[in-house]
Scaffold this motif. Structure first.
Motif, PDB file in Angstrom:
ATOM      1  N   LEU A 138      72.782  50.572 122.249  1.00  0.00           N
ATOM      2  CA  LEU A 138      72.564  51.354 121.035  1.00  0.00           C
ATOM      3  C   LEU A 138      71.436  52.372 121.208  1.00  0.00           C
ATOM      4  N   GLU A 141      72.743  55.340 123.127  1.00  0.00           N
ATOM      5  CA  GLU A 141      73.656  56.117 122.282  1.00  0.00           C
ATOM      6  C   GLU A 141      72.878  56.910 121.237  1.00  0.00           C
ATOM      7  N   ALA A 165      74.608  56.651 115.724  1.00  0.00           N
ATOM      8  CA  ALA A 165      74.983  55.659 116.734  1.00  0.00           C
ATOM      9  C   ALA A 165      75.250  54.293 116.113  1.00  0.00           C
ATOM     10  N   ALA A 166      74.562  53.990 115.015  1.00  0.00           N
ATOM     11  CA  ALA A 166      74.688  52.665 114.401  1.00  0.00           C
ATOM     12  C   ALA A 166      75.966  52.504 113.577  1.00  0.00           C
ATOM     13  N   PRO A 169      78.732  51.201 116.644  1.00  0.00           N
ATOM     14  CA  PRO A 169      78.109  50.927 117.942  1.00  0.00           C
ATOM     15  C   PRO A 169      79.066  50.223 118.899  1.00  0.00           C
ATOM     16  N   ARG A 170      78.855  50.475 120.169  1.00  0.00           N
ATOM     17  CA  ARG A 170      79.656  49.811 121.189  1.00  0.00           C
ATOM     18  C   ARG A 170      78.983  48.500 121.585  1.00  0.00           C
ATOM     19  N   LEU A 191      73.952  44.190 121.546  1.00  0.00           N
ATOM     20  CA  LEU A 191      73.902  45.507 120.918  1.00  0.00           C
ATOM     21  C   LEU A 191      73.066  46.454 121.760  1.00  0.00           C
ATOM     22  N   MET A 192      71.942  45.963 122.268  1.00  0.00           N
ATOM     23  CA  MET A 192      71.083  46.798 123.098  1.00  0.00           C
ATOM     24  C   MET A 192      70.101  45.948 123.887  1.00  0.00           C
ATOM     25  N   ARG A 231      73.641  43.525 112.206  1.00  0.00           N
ATOM     26  CA  ARG A 231      73.182  44.886 112.548  1.00  0.00           C
ATOM     27  C   ARG A 231      72.359  45.476 111.414  1.00  0.00           C
TER      28      ARG A 231
END
Length: 292
Positions: A138, A141, A165-166, A169-170, A191-192, A231
């Motif tokens: 994240l 991104e 980005a949020a 998110p991937r 997430l990151m 998230r």
């Protein structure tokens, strides 16, 4: 005080000639100052080649600091070097984390009268360096999106990038190892991941709030807040600097950090690159010194 070589990048989006001149005026009260403007690596290399024993002052933000430190590291001239920093960037995150004043004149007085203190450096397996912070997922991104808005919105561009980005998110499947111990495996989606030498990113966001650029350790933060509710809670806590208290967040410190697994993008001091399948960062303790 020894003569100074002040390196600027006039093409940087945050270049402020008036602020620079106010800082230079303070420095000139104490010693002779040469200002060198560099806009690409070739120019920077030429300036460093003729720097001699002069103390180098970086006039700029995280990107400028990264460029100078990376060039010195590449030239094998970083060890033992003392640097100064006039914070003229958009976010000035490294300066914040290092405890430097953000007022340019005050920062100039620190350069004139401060003491050199050791600063660590993150170096990856291909020799690329990180002065402040690297992140995957994240954060990267958000950096990609924020770069599009930064020229128009300045520091607020970071926040816009993070929001964009949020939204979608991937989620990544990553194995994270710190000093050889597995902290996250690919069966735990993330997430990151953040690897902090400094504490702040994005113009003051305390991503790794306990990171100290002189303690010989990297601060690692892993967020597994992949569900919409998690998230949302993570975003709120991140804004308050309390995200490490969330159940889906793990923090750990170490000297070697490896990330591998599904394709991912990295952001290192604001520069985004990828996709990657593996990256390893090592701390070089006391790689150089900073007046602070």
């Amino acid at each position: 005080m020894d003569p100074l070589l002040v390196i600027t990048n006039p093409s940087a989006g945050s270049a402020d000639p008036e602020a620079l001149e106010s800082g230079l005026a303070v420095l000139r009260e104490h010693t002779s100052v040469e200002v060198a403007a560099t806009e690409h690596p070739g120019e920077l290399d030429g300036v460093l080649h003729r720097a001699g024993s002069r103390l180098i002052v970086v006039a700029g933000g995280d990107g400028s600091m990264h460029a100078v430190v990376a060039a010195l590291h590449r030239r094998n001239e970083l060890s033992g070097r003392v640097l100064g920093l006039l914070p003229l960037g958009t976010g000035n995150d490294f300066a914040r984390g290092a405890g430097l004043p953000l007022d340019v004149e005050e920062a100039a007085r620190v350069i004139a009268k401060g003491a050199p203190r050791p600063v660590d450096l993150l170096v990856d397996e291909v020799g690329e360096i990180v002065v402040n912070s690297a992140h995957v997922g994240l954060g990267a991104e958000a950096g990609k999106q924020g770069a599009r808005w930064k020229p128009h919105l300045g520091r607020a561009g970071y926040a816009v990038g993070a929001v964009i980005a949020a939204v979608r998110p991937r989620v990544l499947r990553l194995r994270v190892e710190v000093d050889g111990a597995v902290v996250n495996d690919i069966d735990q989606p993330v997430l990151m991941v953040a690897i902090g030498n400094g504490s702040q990113v994005g113009g003051g966001l305390q991503l790794t709030p306990d990171a100290d650029p002189g303690d010989g350790q990297a601060d690692v933060m892993i967020s597994r807040a992949v569900t919409p509710l998690a998230r949302a809670a993570y975003a709120i806590r991140l804004g308050r600097g309390s995200h490490a208290e969330q159940d889906e967040v793990t923090t750990v410190r170490g000297g070697v950090v490896s990330v591998s697994g599904s394709d991912f993008w990295c952001s290192a001091d604001g520069e985004v690159y990828g996709p990657e399948r593996r990256r390893t960062w090592r701390i070089e303790p006391a790689a150089y010194q900073l007046l602070r």
